[in-house]
Design a protein around this motif. Structure first.
Motif, short mmCIF file in Angstrom:
data_model
loop_
_atom_site.label_atom_id
_atom_site.label_comp_id
_atom_site.label_asym_id
_atom_site.label_seq_id
_atom_site.Cartn_x
_atom_site.Cartn_y
_atom_site.Cartn_z
N ILE A 22 0.64 -1.33 -0.19
CA ILE A 22 -0.34 -0.02 0.16
C ILE A 22 0.74 0.78 -0.15
N SER A 23 0.46 1.97 -1.04
CA SER A 23 1.16 3.34 -0.60
C SER A 23 0.45 4.93 -1.43
N GLY A 24 1.37 5.81 -1.11
CA GLY A 24 0.58 6.83 -2.14
C GLY A 24 0.87 8.37 -1.31
N GLU A 25 0.58 9.27 -1.90
CA GLU A 25 1.23 10.17 -1.28
C GLU A 25 0.55 10.87 -0.78
N LEU A 26 1.07 11.35 0.59
CA LEU A 26 0.21 11.63 1.98
C LEU A 26 -0.33 12.87 1.37
N ALA A 27 0.66 14.35 1.45
CA ALA A 27 0.81 15.05 1.12
C ALA A 27 1.94 15.73 -0.01
N ASP A 28 1.93 16.55 -0.25
CA ASP A 28 3.25 17.27 -1.60
C ASP A 28 3.86 17.07 -0.56
N VAL A 73 3.81 1.49 2.81
CA VAL A 73 2.75 0.22 4.05
C VAL A 73 3.10 -1.62 3.31
N HIS A 74 4.12 -2.26 3.36
CA HIS A 74 4.56 -3.88 2.94
C HIS A 74 4.57 -4.93 3.76
N GLY A 112 6.66 -9.99 7.63
CA GLY A 112 6.92 -9.08 6.80
C GLY A 112 6.92 -7.25 6.88
N VAL A 113 6.34 -7.18 7.91
CA VAL A 113 5.69 -5.58 7.92
C VAL A 113 6.73 -4.69 7.82
#
Length: 1095
Positions: A640-646, A652-653, A670-671
């Motif tokens: 799970i990946s994302g652009e939380l802010a500029d 999270v893997h 494997g967190v």
């Protein structure tokens, strides 16, 4: 008698064909007798047929008042037959020709006529039938259903007599065939046309005869008509049929003014045999050519009638009376229906074009299916008792499906849908029907084209009918019998693709799911290529659902996914938010249009519902409670990946997720949690368990708390927490907070523009706050190995470590060079060179075994060079023995990325703990209990009665086997303790302060949104003050200190300074970046952190 009549006709036709054959080949003298016999048979048959035809015509004229005419006739044909009726449903019948003859010429039959016999063929050409509109009559009551009589069943007849009848039927039918050319049937509502229709019959088998039936139809055309048009113009229904007869199939189907059906070719073959004194279909094979269907909406509209309510009442009472059936009757009727199914059924269709024409909407809904294949097999094995369940096996393949087509694109496109059904139908009602269904959809693509879906929504809303209430019957309803079903359903979609289009038919989300992948493609205004981002990627997903548990009371589900990758982007989320808001606005307006009529109907409907017995709802609730749901999860990889802010990227893997029941617990392996390419947390194995708790009956919200309140236990094999080098945690916190506020402002602005009717509700916020307070109760955290460290600067750690290695090698080489210098100085102090050479030669002659590589026998410069080479080799070997640390990834690029530290030198400071057990429990009294604790700890708060806006706290218990703190790679730990114990309380309270000075700040959300919002001028939000009562005890403790510790403390201070300083992480500033607001005062790192955390 029937067989004799057929043989007489066969003889007549054979004699006529023989006569033609004799006359054709000139064999008149040798067949004179045959000619006389044929003439007598022909004369007798002609006279009989003429007398019978005239008698039949006279009877029909007198009784039915029909007008019958025949233009010409012969021995085996009739031409120009017309039948007209002045009244009744039949208007007219016209036949071009009726001819009876052999299916093949006599010359082709040969000697087979003696063994097989000729086959007669009845050929009918140009058959036109016209039916008129029936006269309207008063409504008549439906006849009462026949009651089953208790009369005894007829006596069984002998098996030999039934076989004799079947042999007679097969012998007669095998001599007949039918050929129909140019059939036209006109009714007031439809017109039907068949160009060529053939039926061929043959027999096989001697002891057990089988009748083979073959039906061939070339092409079939059906046209739906309007009653008003047919009454005014009797020739209008056959306009399309004329095009069809002349071969202009596209002209007959392309018109959109009426419903039509075109089947180009169909062939049916089946085998009929006798079994159990009944005629059964053994094998059925149906092959169809392309089919084209045009349907109009008015074809399905029905006019309301006044007798519908009364009929429904009568049907309901009849159903109640007929519902009283003995147990097992439903299964018995099902077995009877299955008994009529052939043993083998095969259906194949090459193509289906379906066009739907809605009324008054200007639409043309085109659908297309490439091919349909159906295979069915039925078997009835016999067991020892003679009765066994019937096994059904069904396999269907539907390929090239295109729904809502328009040109080259369709709303739904599927390459293939394969279905396999296997079912066992028992004979006893005590056994369930066991069925296994496997559905696989390959190559699916869904194009969400709003311009095509929106008219369908409007059409559906226009069709909405008002509620019609029916009075419930006062009679007690007899419960209907239900069949037990044990179903195993497997549904798989290995490839799926979803594309979202805008109002201008431009793809917004583009997407390909070769393995289930959703992508967002953003088209540029210029000639630059489109930017594509993968939002959702799933590989080999599988979902299985079936009954399980004790007595099949639980619904068991399995979710198995090989790889899941989820990406968050602000722009797609805002686009979906806009689409959802527009859809809510449309539905709200449609709801308001029909609210006036629905409110009246609903009030009357609720009055009738209140009269029902309330025990039904309670029984349904109990049944739902008894049926539990078990969800098993097996995920091999989750990202799970994302652009939380500029300028802030998070990921999270998870290596794998496994659970036999997700409601009880989950095992995660494997967190890893990563911010801005730097790893903050990782664990090799984590287990989360959920323990439901029992709630006392005295609580008012018992139902709510029983569903949400539970205890949690989290177990970790190892936990690694890291403060990466120069990772600006304070700047990340500020950027995420500002972006969240900006996102809320954008969503509120979109809602106010697109959905102005929506009003914010205050009750929802109160419910959310109530639910949050009831969820948390008890959490226990168990960690076997806990490590928390501050990452070292790569360049500093590399230099320190390698300087130590070089220092060791340098000291060794210095000692070697000193020895070499001593030898050189001793050499210079001796006698002259000749003396030295003479002594050397003497020594060599006297002692030949002396070491020839002695320093005195070789060049000193060469020895010095070998010492330097050996020092470099020693340094290289020492570097190879170092175990390189992976690092957090904060310096994965740039100048410092080339410096790799060892594991012993990777941290400035580290804390290690063994067997850590932390328990967090709720403080009694909630917020009031936490405020009383704060006042007991802080006398200033108790004296001035300071208010707080937020309160977080818990009681906690800490146990640890050992706790140690290290700085860099020093030999002794900074602190080391064993058997740590703590029973305390911790409360975080945010003080309610006055409104601080604000400044304007621009925040970028995604690529296309810039929000100007207010921000604190000082850069500080009201801090969370910490109030703690932590009595920490150790069984044994050790502390170390030295002069070399001071530089390490300075580096630790610099690490916290970098983490707490303000910075602007934005990357999308098109103008000069404004400087972040300065702090009010310059404080050391410890005081700065205290001011940020505690206040």
């Amino acid at each position: 008698m029937m067989l004799g009549l057929v043989q007489l006709l066969v003889g007549f036709v054979v004699s006529w064909e023989a006569l033609e054959f004799v006359l054709r080949y000139g064999l008149l003298l040798s067949t004179l007798k045959l000619l006389l016999l044929a003439a007598l048979a022909a004369t007798a048959s002609c006279v009989a047929v003429l007398l019978f035809a005239k008698a039949l015509a006279w009877v029909l004229r007198r009784t039915a008042k029909l007008s019958i005419g025949c233009r010409s006739y012969g021995f085996n044909y009739l031409r120009g037959i017309t039948i007209n009726s002045p009244k009744g449903p039949l208007q007219s019948i016209s036949v071009g020709e009726i001819r009876l003859g052999l299916r093949k010429p006599l010359t082709q039959l040969g000697l087979t006529i003696l063994t097989q016999g000729p086959v007669l063929q009845l050929r009918i050409s140009e058959l036109h039938i016209v039916l008129r509109q029936p006269a309207k009559s008063a409504d008549k009551k439906k006849p009462a259903p026949r009651k089953p009589t208790s009369a005894s069943s007829p006596k069984p007849k002998g098996n030999s007599k039934g076989q004799a009848k079947w042999r007679l039927i097969t012998n007669v039918a095998s001599l007949l065939s039918l050929s129909l050319v140019d059939l036209r049937l006109k009714t007031p509502k439809a017109a039907l046309g068949i160009k060529d229709f053939k039926i061929d019959l043959s027999k096989s088998g001697a002891l057990h005869p089988v009748l083979n039936v073959q039906i061939h139809l070339i092409p079939l055309f059906v046209q739906a008509l309007e009653i008003d048009g047919t009454e005014n113009d009797s020739s209008s229904p056959f306009n399309k049929l004329d095009w069809w007869v002349s071969g202009q199939y596209p002209s007959a189907m392309d018109t959109t003014d009426c419903s039509s059906f075109l089947l180009e070719d169909i062939a049916l073959s089946c085998e009929l045999h006798q079994r159990d004194k009944r005629i059964r279909v053994k094998n059925l094979d149906l092959m169809s050519g392309p089919i084209a269907v045009n349907l109009e909406e008015k074809l399905f509209t029905k006019k309301p009638s006044a007798s519908t309510v009364a009929d429904q009442k009568d049907e309901s009472t009849e159903d109640n009376k007929s519902a009283a059936k003995p147990e097992g009757s439903k299964l018995l009727s099902l077995n009877k229906k299955i008994d009529l199914i052939p043993e083998k059924v095969s259906f194949n269709m090459s193509k289906l074009d379906l066009k739907f024409l809605p009324k008054d909407h200007g639409l043309s809904i085109n659908n297309e299916i490439g091919s349909i294949s159906v295979r069915l097999m039925k078997s009835q094995p016999q067991n020892d008792l003679g009765v066994a369940p019937t096994h059904l096996w069904l396999e269907t393949d539907v390929t090239d499906i295109h729904l809502l087509m328009d040109g080259s694109t369709s709303v739904l496109e599927v390459v293939k849908i394969a279905t396999v059904v296997s079912a066992n139908i028992p004979t006893q009602s005590t056994e369930p029907i066991r069925a296994e269904v496997n559905i696989k959809i390959s190559g699916g693509q869904c194009n969400l084209i709003i311009s095509r879906i929106k008219p369908l929504i409007l059409m559906k809303s226009a069709k909405k009918k008002p509620l019609v209430l029916h009075e419930s019957s006062q009679q007690d309803k007899v419960p209907k019998e239900k069949l037990a079903l044990a179903l195993v359903l497997t549904f798989s979609v290995p490839e799926l693709s979803v594309v979202l289009y805008s109002l201008d038919d431009i793809p917004l989300f583009h997407v390909e799911l070769g393995r289930s992948r959703l992508t967002h493609k953003e088209y540029q205004f210029d000639d630059n290529p489109a930017e594509e981002v993968t939002l959702f990627d799933v590989q080999k997903a599988k979902f299985v659902k079936r009954s399980g548990g004790q007595n099949d009371n639980a619904v068991c589900s399995l979710i198995n996914v090989t790889d899941i990758a989820v990406r968050y982007e602000p722009d797609p989320c805002l686009e979906l938010l806009e689409v959802g808001t527009r859809l809510k606005s449309v539905l709200h307006r449609l709801k308001l249009q029909n609210s006036a009529t629905e409110v009246k109907d609903e009030t009357a409907h609720m009055d009738t519902l209140t009269k029902k017995d309330p025990t039904d709802n309670s029984q349904q609730e109990k049944a739902q409670k008894k049926r539990e749901s078990v969800i098993a999860i097996d995920v091999e990889s989750l990202k799970i990946s994302g652009e939380l802010a500029d300028g802030v990227e998070a990921m999270v893997h998870v290596g794998s997720i496994f659970s036999e029941n997700a409601k009880i617990g989950v095992l995660i392996e494997g967190v890893a949690i990563i911010f801005c390419d730097a790893q903050l947390f990782r664990s090799s194995r984590m287990q989360i368990s959920r323990i439901p708790i029992s709630v006392s009956d005295s609580l008012p919200d018992k139902k709510f708390q029983s569903a949400t309140t539970c205890d949690w236990v989290i177990q970790l094999r190892d936990a690694y927490i890291c403060l990466p080098f120069r990772l600006q945690l304070r700047a990340i916190d500020d950027a995420v907070e500002d972006t969240l506020r900006a996102f809320k402002l954008i969503s509120a602005a979109k809602t106010s523009v697109l959905f102005p009717e929506k009003k914010p509700s205050s009750s929802s916020s109160s419910k959310k706050s109530k639910s949050k307070s009831t969820v948390f109760r008890y959490i226990r955290l168990i960690v076997r190995d806990l490590t928390a460290e501050i990452e070292e600067e790569p360049l500093q750690g590399w230099l320190d470590e390698h300087m130590t290695l070089m220092k060791n090698v340098f000291n060794e080489s210095i000692v070697r060079l000193d020895l070499l210098d001593q030898l050189e100085s001793a050499k210079n102090k001796d006698s002259p060179k000749a003396k030295l050479d003479g002594s050397a030669s003497e020594n060599s002659n006297d002692s030949p075994d002396v070491y020839v590589d002695a320093p005195g026998m070789q060049s000193l410069e060469k020895l010095r060079e070998e010492i330097h080479i050996q020092a470099f080799k020693s340094y290289y070997q020492a570097c190879q023995k170092l175990s390189v640390s992976e690092g957090s990834g904060s310096c994965s690029s740039g100048f410092q990325s080339g410096f790799k530290m060892s594991k012993q030198r990777a941290s400035v400071m580290s804390i290690c703990a063994k067997d850590v057990d932390v328990s967090l429990s709720k403080i009694d009294g909630g917020d009031e209990g936490m405020i009383s604790f704060v006042k007991s700890v802080d006398p200033v708060c108790a004296k001035n009665d300071i208010p707080f806006s937020r309160l977080y706290g818990s009681n906690f218990t800490l146990k640890a086997k050992s706790l140690s703190a290290y700085i860099r790679d020093y030999t002794f730990p900074l602190f080391s303790g064993t058997s740590a114990k703590c029973d305390g309380r911790l409360v975080l309270a945010q003080q309610a302060t006055c409104f601080q000075p604000q400044v304007r700040q621009d925040v970028y959300v995604g690529k296309w949104w810039r929000v100007n919002l207010l921000r604190s001028a000082t850069g500080y939000t009201p801090p969370m003050k910490t109030y703690a009562d932590i009595p920490l005890s150790f069984q044994r403790g050790e502390v170390s200190f030295g002069v070399g510790y001071e530089p390490v403390f300075a580096d630790i201070s610099y690490a916290f300074t970098c983490a707490l300083r303000r910075a602007n992480l934005a990357k999308r500033w098109y103008f000069e970046r404004p400087e972040p607001p300065r702090r009010e005062r310059s404080l050391p790192w410890w005081d700065d952190m205290r001011n940020y955390i505690h206040g």
